[in-house]
Design an enzyme around this catalytic site. Structure first.
Site, PDB file in Angstrom:
ATOM      1  N   ASP A   1    -124.876  63.050 -15.546  1.00  0.00           N
ATOM      2  CA  ASP A   1    -124.814  62.493 -16.887  1.00  0.00           C
ATOM      3  C   ASP A   1    -123.342  62.211 -17.178  1.00  0.00           C
ATOM      4  O   ASP A   1    -122.452  62.722 -16.489  1.00  0.00           O
ATOM      5  CB  ASP A   1    -125.395  63.486 -17.895  1.00  0.00           C
ATOM      6  CG  ASP A   1    -125.235  63.014 -19.327  1.00  0.00           C
ATOM      7  OD1 ASP A   1    -125.587  61.861 -19.608  1.00  0.00           O
ATOM      8  OD2 ASP A   1    -124.733  63.797 -20.158  1.00  0.00           O
TER       9      ASP A   1
ATOM     10  N   THR B   1    -121.592  61.841 -20.799  1.00  0.00           N
ATOM     11  CA  THR B   1    -120.989  62.513 -21.952  1.00  0.00           C
ATOM     12  C   THR B   1    -121.147  64.025 -21.864  1.00  0.00           C
ATOM     13  O   THR B   1    -122.257  64.539 -21.749  1.00  0.00           O
ATOM     14  CB  THR B   1    -121.621  62.009 -23.265  1.00  0.00           C
ATOM     15  OG1 THR B   1    -121.520  60.588 -23.304  1.00  0.00           O
ATOM     16  CG2 THR B   1    -120.904  62.599 -24.465  1.00  0.00           C
TER      17      THR B   1
ATOM     18  N   ASP C   1    -125.752  68.189 -19.484  1.00  0.00           N
ATOM     19  CA  ASP C   1    -125.432  69.241 -20.447  1.00  0.00           C
ATOM     20  C   ASP C   1    -126.233  69.166 -21.739  1.00  0.00           C
ATOM     21  O   ASP C   1    -126.216  70.102 -22.521  1.00  0.00           O
ATOM     22  CB  ASP C   1    -123.940  69.194 -20.808  1.00  0.00           C
ATOM     23  CG  ASP C   1    -123.630  68.084 -21.791  1.00  0.00           C
ATOM     24  OD1 ASP C   1    -124.150  66.966 -21.594  1.00  0.00           O
ATOM     25  OD2 ASP C   1    -122.885  68.320 -22.760  1.00  0.00           O
TER      26      ASP C   1
END
Length: 406
Positions: A70, A72, A269
């Site tokens: 991912d 961000t 996250d």
């Protein structure tokens, strides 16, 4: 073992030899081969803040040849940082920073935190704002040293009577991931500040190490705009980047990579990453900044945000498999040689018992070598919680760039 003992008795009728055969052929080295290596590997991983919830993933990580990240909060810090100070006219950069940071002093917006962080690093003492007022999502008003200060979006300044010509000085594009705020003093724009979600300082190094470790495919998927994802990918050396992805698009991407025969590790996250984490062969959550949903969906959690733990995890897994194989090979050789020596009477029961214990110790100490893996990396230390009421101390976001003055 019983058959071998019976054969030795049939040919020798020597009970001590039979006892020695039973002692030396006891497979303790085999029994200890895997668990001792696993415990040592878990210890080395835990020391560096890698929480492995499924022990089988220690071995599986050695087979991983594709990583899907991912963006961000994983490859980037997930926090805004000032990358550009652009004063207009005779305004100096330090003066622009003083006005903007002082006006934003009592705001909880991420831009205010980024300005305060830079002011602290630059040694700029903030003035006390008077008549502070904030309009959510647009900007703030305050009086700084007798001057009326506006800080916010371009439209916010226009709505408050500032001449719109100031936008001509902007040479950045917000569609490329820039967040721009403008600063006006007594109705005149005196400059603007450009901020970005910066890439992590260790991201490029971590991806390079993964490639050196033999990982064949590294990709980044994100819900952010494609132009932003492409820019971040270029900064960190990621060859494959896909933007504008919904959570289900991320899952489909992971499944497509697995369908091509790759063993896939997914790193994320946030809540949006949870389905993709579950879809991978291994799911790795950024534990320090990650959500509980992501951590529960993953099988491995990085308790800090150091991406260099990922190549270490791959190397540790491969070392663990190698040590387990060494332990098994030693066990085979030890039993074969021991059986031959006891059957021909070279070793008695007492010596066989001693050698049996020595063999077990050799396996344990060979596995213990794994505990020292990763000593060149910093040990995991729980991060201190920042006091939200302490406006004077701010931690520097990882990977923050030095601001460039226009």
């Amino acid at each position: 073992m019983l058959v071998i003992g019976a054969l030795v008795w049939a040919f020798t009728h020597d009970l001590s030899r039979v006892i020695a055969v039973f002692v030396v052929s006891c497979p303790c080295a085999f029994i200890l081969a895997t668990p001792t290596a696993m415990v040592a590997a878990l210890s080395a991983a835990a020391r560096l803040g890698i929480l492995i919830k499924n022990v089988a993933d220690i071995e599986l990580a050695a087979k991983i040849n594709a990583f899907v990240f991912d963006k961000t909060g994983t490859l980037t810090t997930g926090q805004l940082a000032v990358s550009r100070l652009a004063p207009i006219g005779e305004t100096k950069p330090a003066e622009l920073l003083l006005l903007a940071a002082s006006a934003e002093k009592y705001s909880n917006h991420p831009t205010a935190k980024a300005l305060a962080t830079l002011a602290g690093e630059a040694g700029v003492l903030l003035a006390e704002p008077k008549d502070f007022a904030e309009t959510a999502g647009r900007g703030v008003k305050a009086e700084i040293n007798g001057a009326k200060i506006l800080v916010g979006r371009a439209q916010w300044l226009k709505d408050n009577g500032v001449d719109s010509n100031f936008e001509k000085s902007v040479d950045l594009n917000e569609t490329e991931g820039w967040s721009l705020i403008f600063v006006a003093q007594n109705g005149k724009c005196v400059g603007w500040v450009g901020m970005q979600d910066q890439t992590r300082a260790d991201a490029k190094e971590a991806l390079a190490e993964l490639k050196e470790a033999g990982v064949r495919r590294i990709a980044m998927v994100s819900g952010d705009r494609q132009v932003v994802v492409t820019r971040v990918a270029a900064e960190i050396g990621c060859e494959e980047a896909k933007g504008d992805c919904l959570p289900q698009n991320k899952v489909e991407f992971v499944r497509a990579v697995k369908a091509k025969g790759y063993k896939v590790a997914v790193i994320g996250d946030g809540v949006n990453d949870a389905p993709a984490l579950a879809a991978g062969d291994i799911g790795i959550a950024m534990g320090a900044a990650g959500s509980e949903v992501a951590i529960h969906s993953a099988t491995i959690a990085l308790m800090n945000n150091d991406l260099r733990r990922l190549p270490f995890l791959v190397k540790l897994s491969r070392s663990t498999r190698a040590v387990i194989n060494q332990n098994f090979m030693f066990g085979v050789v030890f039993i074969i040689v021991g059986l031959a020596a006891t059957a021909f009477g070279y070793i008695g029961p007492i010596v066989a018992a001693l050698l049996h214990n020595v063999g077990s110790l050799i396996v344990i100490f060979n596995s213990a070598r794994l505990v020292r893996k990763g000593e060149e990396l910093e040990h995991f230390q729980p991060e201190a919680v920042e006091d939200k009421h302490d406006h004077g101390s701010h931690q520097k976001p990882a990977g923050e760039l030095t601001p460039k003055l226009a």
